[in-house]
Design an enzyme around this catalytic site. Structure first.
Site, short mmCIF file in Angstrom:
data_model
loop_
_atom_site.label_atom_id
_atom_site.label_comp_id
_atom_site.label_asym_id
_atom_site.label_seq_id
_atom_site.Cartn_x
_atom_site.Cartn_y
_atom_site.Cartn_z
N ASN A 8 0.87 -1.19 0.00
CA ASN A 8 0.00 0.00 0.00
C ASN A 8 0.90 1.23 0.00
OD1 ASN A 8 -1.82 2.04 0.48
ND2 ASN A 8 -2.35 1.38 2.55
N TRP A 9 0.99 1.89 -1.14
CA TRP A 9 1.91 3.03 -1.25
C TRP A 9 1.33 4.30 -0.66
CZ3 TRP A 9 4.27 2.57 -6.93
CH2 TRP A 9 4.94 1.36 -7.04
N LYS A 10 0.08 4.24 -0.25
CA LYS A 10 -0.62 5.40 0.35
C LYS A 10 -0.42 6.65 -0.52
CE LYS A 10 -0.01 3.41 4.89
NZ LYS A 10 -0.36 3.54 6.26
N HIS A 96 -9.94 1.05 4.39
CA HIS A 96 -8.70 1.25 5.16
C HIS A 96 -9.00 2.17 6.33
CE1 HIS A 96 -4.65 2.41 6.25
NE2 HIS A 96 -4.23 1.33 5.59
N GLU A 98 -7.43 4.54 7.58
CA GLU A 98 -7.17 5.98 7.37
C GLU A 98 -8.37 6.63 6.68
OE1 GLU A 98 -3.39 5.42 5.46
OE2 GLU A 98 -2.53 4.86 7.39
N GLU A 168 -6.00 -5.26 10.48
CA GLU A 168 -5.04 -4.18 10.69
C GLU A 168 -5.40 -3.41 11.97
OE1 GLU A 168 -2.86 -2.95 6.95
OE2 GLU A 168 -4.67 -1.75 6.99
N GLY A 174 1.72 2.08 11.00
CA GLY A 174 2.69 3.17 10.93
C GLY A 174 3.46 3.43 12.21
N SER A 215 2.70 -2.31 10.47
CA SER A 215 4.13 -2.23 10.78
C SER A 215 4.90 -3.52 10.51
CB SER A 215 4.33 -1.76 12.23
OG SER A 215 3.91 -0.42 12.35
N GLY A 236 2.53 -1.33 4.44
CA GLY A 236 2.54 0.09 4.11
C GLY A 236 3.97 0.58 3.96
N GLY A 237 4.52 1.17 5.03
CA GLY A 237 5.84 1.79 4.99
C GLY A 237 6.92 0.94 4.34
C1 PEP Z 1 -1.30 0.04 6.05
O1 PEP Z 1 -1.41 1.25 5.93
O2 PEP Z 1 -2.16 -0.70 5.55
C2 PEP Z 1 -0.14 -0.49 6.75
C3 PEP Z 1 -0.12 -1.74 7.06
O3 PEP Z 1 0.85 0.42 7.04
P1 PEP Z 1 2.23 0.12 7.80
O4 PEP Z 1 2.78 -1.17 7.27
O5 PEP Z 1 3.08 1.30 7.50
O6 PEP Z 1 1.89 0.00 9.26
#
Ligand code: PEP
Length: 252
Positions: A8-10, A96, A98, A168, A174, A215, A236-237
């Site tokens: 997920n490049w957000k 998601h 967010e 999640e 994050g 994370s 994500g990150g």
């Molecule tokens: C996400 O936003 O779906 C996610 C898992 O982010 P991160 O891996 O950065 O926690």
């Protein structure tokens, strides 16, 4: 089912940065062996076609971070599941945290988006998970169950249609620290029971993947891969670094 690893490049990479990351992934894939796992990246809509073009021979599949439910019409700013499918989109992240948190995404919208995706041959990646305060109140299982039921009740998942459900925990996304794997396993059980109550076991076993997100990085993913019902990650990150993302992919 074989695991799925979704990046997920957000809203973190501009056009040029998306191009660079896609090129690095294409080089690493060369092309990737898709018999072991499915790999998906979800760039911004603005970079979707460019990334798709770069990854076209890589074996890496294309997804988006959100869709709308209607196929066409006067819906300014929305993205049609039909048009996205025509453009080569195979997966869509839906619900998601967010979007739930900052954009008022409701369970009702999420339900409609799941339907819109399935009706157009796009695999929904439904995100569910509790906030820190809900966890503190002992509501984790209830929140997950409620989100899954509200999103999926009334939908008849049939042979040939797939679904991914990502657990999640909101408070972990994050943060740099993943959840205790035992807690993820408990969430997987709750999600699995919820979908078994909705659909035949054979459909659940062959068409529904339950994955973890929050994370995950190259240093901690191994703690999750032997969990009961584990079927992949939403990253994500760590998906913004081609090397780190590949490190996870290669070792699942
Ligand atoms: C996400 O936003 O779906 C996610 C898992 O982010 P991160 O891996 O950065 O926690």
């Amino acid at each position: 089912m074989k695991p799925i690893i979704i990046g997920n490049w957000k809203m973190k990479l501009n056009y040029q940065q998306s191009k660079t990351l896609a090129q690095e992934l294409a080089n690493l894939a060369n092309p990737v062996d898709t018999s072991n796992n499915d790999i998906v990246v979800c760039p911004l809509h603005s970079a979707f076609l460019l990334v798709k073009e770069i990854l076209k021979d890589s074996g890496i599949k294309m997804g988006v971070q959100d869709i709308f439910w209607e196929e066409s019409g006067a819906f300014t700013g929305c993205e049609s599941p039909k048009f996205l499918a025509d453009a080569g989109c195979q997966y869509a992240i839906i619900g998601h945290s967010e979007r739930r948190q900052y954009l008022g995404e409701t369970n009702e919208w999420i339900h409609k988006k799941i339907k819109g995706a399935l009706d157009n041959g796009i695999v929904p990646i439904l995100c569910v998970g509790e906030t820190f305060s809900e966890r503190q109140q002992g509501l984790t299982d209830y929140i997950i169950l409620n989100q899954v039921i509200k999103a999926l009740s009334g939908i008849d998942l049939v042979a040939g249609e797939e679904l991914v459900i990502a657990y999640e925990p909101v408070w972990v996304i994050g943060s740099g620290r993943a959840i205790d794997p035992a807690e993820a396993e408990q969430a997987f059980r709750v999600i699995r029971q919820a979908v078994i109550d909705l659909w035949p076991l054979t459909i659940v076993e062959t068409n529904v993947r339950i994955i973890y997100g929050g994370s995950i990085d190259a240093s901690n993913f191994r703690e999750f891969i032997d969990l009961e019902y584990f079927a992949g990650f939403l990253v994500g990150g760590a998906s913004l670094s081609s090397q780190e993302f590949w490190q996870i992919i290669k070792n699942i």
